[in-house]
Design an enzyme around this catalytic site. Structure first.
Site, short mmCIF file in Angstrom:
data_model
loop_
_atom_site.label_atom_id
_atom_site.label_comp_id
_atom_site.label_asym_id
_atom_site.label_seq_id
_atom_site.Cartn_x
_atom_site.Cartn_y
_atom_site.Cartn_z
N SER A 135 0.22 -50.05 -43.71
CA SER A 135 0.02 -51.31 -44.20
C SER A 135 -0.75 -52.17 -43.20
O SER A 135 -1.48 -53.21 -43.45
CB SER A 135 1.33 -51.90 -44.00
OG SER A 135 2.31 -51.18 -45.04
N GLU A 366 -1.18 -49.17 -52.34
CA GLU A 366 -1.83 -50.60 -52.63
C GLU A 366 -0.98 -51.86 -52.41
O GLU A 366 -1.00 -52.55 -53.15
CB GLU A 366 -2.33 -50.58 -54.24
CG GLU A 366 -3.13 -49.43 -54.59
CD GLU A 366 -4.29 -49.55 -55.48
OE1 GLU A 366 -4.79 -50.73 -55.54
OE2 GLU A 366 -4.68 -48.52 -56.28
N ARG A 384 -1.48 -69.08 -46.31
CA ARG A 384 -2.61 -68.31 -46.48
C ARG A 384 -3.37 -68.82 -47.92
O ARG A 384 -2.98 -69.37 -48.78
CB ARG A 384 -2.00 -66.91 -47.01
CG ARG A 384 -3.11 -66.01 -47.85
CD ARG A 384 -2.12 -64.70 -48.68
NE ARG A 384 -1.68 -63.74 -47.57
CZ ARG A 384 -2.21 -62.43 -47.14
NH1 ARG A 384 -3.40 -62.33 -47.64
NH2 ARG A 384 -1.73 -61.72 -46.40
C1 LIG Z 1 1.08 -41.03 -54.05
C2 LIG Z 1 0.30 -41.72 -53.19
C3 LIG Z 1 -1.05 -41.94 -53.25
C4 LIG Z 1 -1.85 -42.85 -52.46
N1 LIG Z 1 -3.14 -43.00 -52.57
C5 LIG Z 1 -4.01 -43.42 -51.67
C6 LIG Z 1 -5.41 -43.56 -51.96
O1 LIG Z 1 -5.93 -43.24 -52.81
N2 LIG Z 1 -5.98 -44.12 -50.76
C7 LIG Z 1 -5.56 -44.94 -49.68
O2 LIG Z 1 -6.27 -45.34 -48.71
N3 LIG Z 1 -4.13 -44.65 -49.67
C8 LIG Z 1 -3.27 -44.05 -50.43
N4 LIG Z 1 -1.98 -44.11 -50.54
C9 LIG Z 1 -1.37 -44.50 -49.11
C10 LIG Z 1 -0.68 -46.01 -49.22
O3 LIG Z 1 -1.50 -47.02 -49.73
C11 LIG Z 1 0.11 -46.37 -48.00
O4 LIG Z 1 1.18 -45.39 -48.07
C12 LIG Z 1 0.58 -47.68 -48.07
O5 LIG Z 1 -0.34 -48.74 -47.73
C13 LIG Z 1 1.58 -47.79 -47.12
O6 LIG Z 1 1.38 -47.36 -45.80
P1 LIG Z 1 2.33 -46.35 -44.96
O7 LIG Z 1 2.81 -45.50 -45.94
O8 LIG Z 1 1.62 -46.19 -43.75
O9 LIG Z 1 3.66 -47.31 -44.68
P2 LIG Z 1 3.89 -48.04 -43.53
O10 LIG Z 1 2.88 -49.20 -43.39
O11 LIG Z 1 3.99 -47.58 -42.13
O12 LIG Z 1 5.14 -49.01 -43.61
C14 LIG Z 1 6.33 -48.43 -43.65
C15 LIG Z 1 7.51 -49.43 -44.24
O13 LIG Z 1 7.46 -50.61 -43.17
C16 LIG Z 1 7.32 -51.66 -44.06
N5 LIG Z 1 6.43 -52.72 -43.47
C17 LIG Z 1 5.15 -52.43 -42.79
N6 LIG Z 1 4.76 -53.78 -42.24
C18 LIG Z 1 5.54 -54.54 -42.70
C19 LIG Z 1 5.69 -55.82 -42.39
N7 LIG Z 1 4.66 -56.67 -41.91
N8 LIG Z 1 6.80 -56.58 -42.80
C20 LIG Z 1 7.62 -55.99 -43.24
N9 LIG Z 1 7.75 -54.67 -43.99
C21 LIG Z 1 6.69 -54.08 -43.43
C22 LIG Z 1 6.59 -51.25 -45.52
O14 LIG Z 1 6.48 -51.82 -46.41
C23 LIG Z 1 7.12 -49.77 -45.54
O15 LIG Z 1 8.53 -50.19 -46.20
C24 LIG Z 1 -1.16 -43.42 -51.22
C25 LIG Z 1 0.18 -43.18 -51.29
C26 LIG Z 1 1.07 -42.73 -52.00
C27 LIG Z 1 2.08 -42.48 -51.69
#
Ligand SMILES: Cc1cc2nc3c(=O)[nH]c(=O)nc-3n(C[C@H](O)[C@H](O)[C@H](O)COP(=O)(O)OP(=O)(O)OC[C@H]3O[C@@H](n4cnc5c(N)ncnc54)[C@H](O)[C@@H]3O)c2cc1C
Length: 405
Positions: A135, A366, A384
């Site tokens: 994120s 996404e 925003r």
């Molecule tokens: C099957 C699959 C396919 C994917 N394909 C792609 C791809 O093709 N390309 C690509 O680039 N990525 C891809 N992703 C990655 C995906 O985009 C990320 O997993 C997503 O952006 C979330 O990031 P993270 O998993 O690091 O979670 P984190 O960012 O670490 O978040 C962990 C938790 O904390 C919460 N959180 C984080 N920040 C905040 C905030 N400010 N306020 C409140 N809550 C918050 C989140 O909502 C989540 O619940 C894929 C993921 C999956 C599961």
């Protein structure tokens, strides 16, 4: 005066029928086995290319079918009715990669990368997420060091859809870490470049018939010609790519809701308890009604985004809303579809357990549910606003100049 027209065009109807028949013929009979075997069937992408569906909303002169953006939504909805894996493939190939190339690429880059992608001869992917940065995009560690006529790219990406399948990877790295968001740049890494490798991720909850993995950049020499946009424009490019990717994810979620509804309606006809069909029990009807309502709500939100895209209007707020609402609704529909099926829904004998496992990833990727919730609150509160971008996705019908190669 704004005129809203909810009637699908003849082309929309034809594409829906075409993709639905394709899914019924090519995906439905095999998906349970592919899901169990964790097998991504690349042949499906080749067949979609033969149907012109790998570049459905890319101008004809760039190798696409030249149809409107709502046609892409229809393709995604119908594909996800079959399985999330194939809609995810179209999301990253067309939504995140090709449409970004159309929006931000130079003419030479469009010729080199977009044309073969739109024809389905080459597959595109999108690498933003890193082991320590999802994120929070600016938390990324990948670096691209300028060396005159090329950059040296180091770092890694994780959770990348089509990692082992794609030919062209639109990736993001710091060219100046001190500038934070404004120091990120976008590049196309091509499979086969020395120092670039990929490896799959095993043990996923869902989208088991899909391909997800890691990208490893071990001092990859990336020519300057492969930088998309200017140095420092990478964050804006990534976010505008997500405006297109999220649109396809939202449309796909409608397909999951549709599949849940179809499966539940069929089961309501066949299962009886207390001397009547379960569909005659009001509490079961409540779940059916929710699915039907959410399908309609989600489709309307998606259609509005498609309409804005056709008009060439920035749609970050509307896209985020459509993605958030439809993906949450799809997850709820999948959970309720299992409930409607009782214990049978808990087994792979019926498809609904797969729908639930698949529906979780779109609530995460996404933009997580939480990120979209925050975005919507910030828009509502006035915290925003979206400024105009240097490059916009072309409005549809495409102007002649967009089609002149
Ligand atoms: C099957 C699959 C396919 C994917 N394909 C792609 C791809 O093709 N390309 C690509 O680039 N990525 C891809 N992703 C990655 C995906 O985009 C990320 O997993 C997503 O952006 C979330 O990031 P993270 O998993 O690091 O979670 P984190 O960012 O670490 O978040 C962990 C938790 O904390 C919460 N959180 C984080 N920040 C905040 C905030 N400010 N306020 C409140 N809550 C918050 C989140 O909502 C989540 O619940 C894929 C993921 C999956 C599961």
């Amino acid at each position: 005066m704004i005129v809203y027209d909810f009637s699908p065009s003849q082309e929309h109807g034809s594409v829906r029928a075409l993709v639905r028949a394709f899914v019924d013929r090519e995906i439905m009979p095999n998906i349970r086995a592919w899901d169990e075997a964790h097998h991504f069937e690349t042949g499906i992408l080749h067949k979609l290319a033969d149907l012109g569906m790998m570049g459905v909303c890319i101008p004809e002169a760039y190798g696409g079918a030249g149809m409107d953006y709502n046609t892409l939504a229809i393709v995604c909805e119908e594909l996800e009715r079959g399985d999330t894996a194939f809609r995810t493939a179209v999301s990253v190939h067309t939504g995140l990669n090709s449409m970004t190339m159309l929006q931000w690429g130079s003419e030479a880059q469009k010729q080199k990368f977009l044309v073969p992608q739109a024809k389905g001869e080459k597959i595109g992917a999108f690498g933003l997420t890193e082991p320590d940065a999802g994120s929070d995009v600016a938390g990324m560690n990948s670096m691209a060091v300028f060396k005159g006529d090329h950059y040296v790219l180091s770092g890694s990406k994780i959770w990348i859809s089509l990692s082992d399948v794609a030919d062209h990877f639109l990736v993001f790295a710091y060219t100046d870490r001190n500038l934070r968001h404004k120091g990120i740049s976008a590049f196309v890494v091509e499979r086969g470049m020395p120092g670039f490798s990929t490896r799959p991720i095993h043990g996923k909850l869902g989208i088991r018939a899909g391909n997800t993995g890691e990208l490893i950049f071990d001092d990859v020499r990336v020519p300057v010609e492969n930088r998309i946009g200017e140095e420092g424009e990478g964050f804006k490019i990534a976010m505008s790519a997500l405006d297109n990717g999220r649109f396809t994810v939202a449309a796909g979620a409608c397909g999951t809701i549709m599949a849940c509804l179809e499966a539940s309606l069929a089961y309501c006809e066949q299962r009886e308890t207390f001397g009547k069909k379960i569909g005659e029990h009001q509490l079961v009807q409540q779940m059916i009604a929710k699915m039907a309502a959410n399908l309609e709500i989600s489709r309307l939100l998606v259609a509005k985004v498609g309409w804005l895209k056709n008009r060439g209007v920035r749609n970050t707020r509307e896209t985020s809303l459509a993605k958030w609402v439809s993906c949450d609704a799809a997850f709820e529909a999948a959970s309720d579809a299992i409930q409607v099926h009782g214990a049978y829904g808990y087994s792979s004998e019926y498809p609904v357990e797969r729908y639930l496992r698949n529906a979780k990833a779109p609530v995460i990727y996404e933009g997580t549910r939480e990120i979209h919730t925050i975005m919507q609150a910030e828009y509502a509160l006035g915290y925003r606003q979206d400024a105009a971008l240097r490059a916009m996705l072309p409005a549809w019908p495409f102007a002649h100049s967009e089609g002149e190669a």
